[in-house]
Design a protein around this motif. Sequence first.
Motif, PDB file in Angstrom:
ATOM      1  N   LEU A 110     -10.957  10.905 -10.808  1.00  0.00           N
ATOM      2  CA  LEU A 110     -11.162  10.887  -9.357  1.00  0.00           C
ATOM      3  C   LEU A 110     -10.575  12.127  -8.693  1.00  0.00           C
ATOM      4  O   LEU A 110     -11.220  12.765  -7.851  1.00  0.00           O
ATOM      5  CB  LEU A 110     -10.544   9.625  -8.744  1.00  0.00           C
ATOM      6  N   VAL A 153      -4.820  10.158  -2.040  1.00  0.00           N
ATOM      7  CA  VAL A 153      -4.903   9.064  -3.000  1.00  0.00           C
ATOM      8  C   VAL A 153      -4.248   7.853  -2.343  1.00  0.00           C
ATOM      9  O   VAL A 153      -3.087   7.913  -1.943  1.00  0.00           O
ATOM     10  CB  VAL A 153      -4.177   9.401  -4.320  1.00  0.00           C
ATOM     11  N   GLU A 171     -11.849  -0.927  -7.747  1.00  0.00           N
ATOM     12  CA  GLU A 171     -11.172  -2.198  -7.510  1.00  0.00           C
ATOM     13  C   GLU A 171     -11.044  -2.876  -8.859  1.00  0.00           C
ATOM     14  O   GLU A 171     -12.030  -3.012  -9.589  1.00  0.00           O
ATOM     15  CB  GLU A 171     -11.974  -3.070  -6.549  1.00  0.00           C
ATOM     16  N   THR A 204     -14.722   8.300   0.480  1.00  0.00           N
ATOM     17  CA  THR A 204     -13.702   7.719  -0.379  1.00  0.00           C
ATOM     18  C   THR A 204     -14.401   7.154  -1.602  1.00  0.00           C
ATOM     19  O   THR A 204     -15.333   6.364  -1.478  1.00  0.00           O
ATOM     20  CB  THR A 204     -12.926   6.598   0.331  1.00  0.00           C
ATOM     21  N   SER A 206       0.257   5.848  -0.239  1.00  0.00           N
ATOM     22  CA  SER A 206      -0.691   6.957  -0.314  1.00  0.00           C
ATOM     23  C   SER A 206       0.053   8.274  -0.359  1.00  0.00           C
ATOM     24  O   SER A 206       1.220   8.367   0.036  1.00  0.00           O
ATOM     25  CB  SER A 206      -1.665   6.935   0.869  1.00  0.00           C
ATOM     26  N   ARG A 256      -6.676  -1.735  -5.592  1.00  0.00           N
ATOM     27  CA  ARG A 256      -7.638  -0.720  -5.176  1.00  0.00           C
ATOM     28  C   ARG A 256      -6.972   0.641  -5.232  1.00  0.00           C
ATOM     29  O   ARG A 256      -5.858   0.804  -4.728  1.00  0.00           O
ATOM     30  CB  ARG A 256      -8.132  -0.994  -3.761  1.00  0.00           C
ATOM     31  N   ILE A 257      -7.668   1.580  -5.832  1.00  0.00           N
ATOM     32  CA  ILE A 257      -7.208   2.964  -5.859  1.00  0.00           C
ATOM     33  C   ILE A 257      -8.374   3.814  -5.387  1.00  0.00           C
ATOM     34  O   ILE A 257      -9.473   3.724  -5.935  1.00  0.00           O
ATOM     35  CB  ILE A 257      -6.782   3.406  -7.276  1.00  0.00           C
ATOM     36  N   GLY A 258      -8.142   4.600  -4.355  1.00  0.00           N
ATOM     37  CA  GLY A 258      -9.205   5.434  -3.812  1.00  0.00           C
ATOM     38  C   GLY A 258      -8.752   6.860  -3.605  1.00  0.00           C
ATOM     39  O   GLY A 258      -7.581   7.115  -3.334  1.00  0.00           O
ATOM     40  N   THR A 295     -13.868   1.305 -15.336  1.00  0.00           N
ATOM     41  CA  THR A 295     -13.671   0.285 -14.313  1.00  0.00           C
ATOM     42  C   THR A 295     -14.357  -1.018 -14.713  1.00  0.00           C
ATOM     43  O   THR A 295     -13.765  -2.101 -14.613  1.00  0.00           O
ATOM     44  CB  THR A 295     -14.190   0.790 -12.953  1.00  0.00           C
ATOM     45  N   THR A 354      -9.820  10.083  -1.246  1.00  0.00           N
ATOM     46  CA  THR A 354     -10.581  10.468  -0.062  1.00  0.00           C
ATOM     47  C   THR A 354     -10.511  11.976   0.114  1.00  0.00           C
ATOM     48  O   THR A 354      -9.429  12.566   0.031  1.00  0.00           O
ATOM     49  CB  THR A 354     -10.002   9.777   1.193  1.00  0.00           C
ATOM     50  N   SER A 379     -13.567   4.884  -4.691  1.00  0.00           N
ATOM     51  CA  SER A 379     -12.486   3.970  -5.052  1.00  0.00           C
ATOM     52  C   SER A 379     -12.909   3.017  -6.154  1.00  0.00           C
ATOM     53  O   SER A 379     -14.087   2.787  -6.394  1.00  0.00           O
ATOM     54  CB  SER A 379     -12.026   3.175  -3.829  1.00  0.00           C
ATOM     55  N   GLU A 394       0.832  -1.198   0.000  1.00  0.00           N
ATOM     56  CA  GLU A 394       0.000   0.000   0.000  1.00  0.00           C
ATOM     57  C   GLU A 394       0.863   1.241   0.000  1.00  0.00           C
ATOM     58  O   GLU A 394       2.007   1.229   0.470  1.00  0.00           O
ATOM     59  CB  GLU A 394      -1.018   0.006   1.127  1.00  0.00           C
TER      60      GLU A 394
END
Length: 152
Positions: A51, A68, A134, A130, A8, A79-81, A112, A83, A132, A6
């Motif tokens: 996003l 991010v 997947e 958030t 960010s 997974r990319i989110g 997606t 927030t 996101s 992970e």
Amino acid sequence: MADHLEASVTLPSDPASVSAARTYVVGTLVEWGLPADTEVADTIRLIVSELATNAVQHTFGQSPTFTVGIELDRDEQLRIGVTDSHPRFPKRLPAAVQQDNGRGMVIIRWLTAECGGRLRIRPTREGGKTVSIELPWTVPAEPVTAAGQQEP
């Protein structure tokens, strides 16, 4: 590769941060094994752009930053989110013929789905949200030479 990776980055809610978010995500994914010049990398660039743009444009100055986040589980699920601290969830706007904007979520959802993934929107404990995606993690195999051997 590890079972779980992970990363960010938190950026200011400024139009210049859209490019920074795109660069950060693709750079991280390249470190994790995704070639930058693939169709999936281009799709991820566009999704992250949408996003991040939404986080900048639609928080009405109520979210001074956005984060991010990227997660890769067992080389299978990416997974990319994004927030932000604005409480309002994205809404699907009517697709008027003369409309210049408001199609970001439609684009994200379509891209997606084309990649076999899904879009999620979740509230945060702090009152924001958030948004996101997947996606299945698919790193292309090493190129094969004319003699049928994989290149190193």
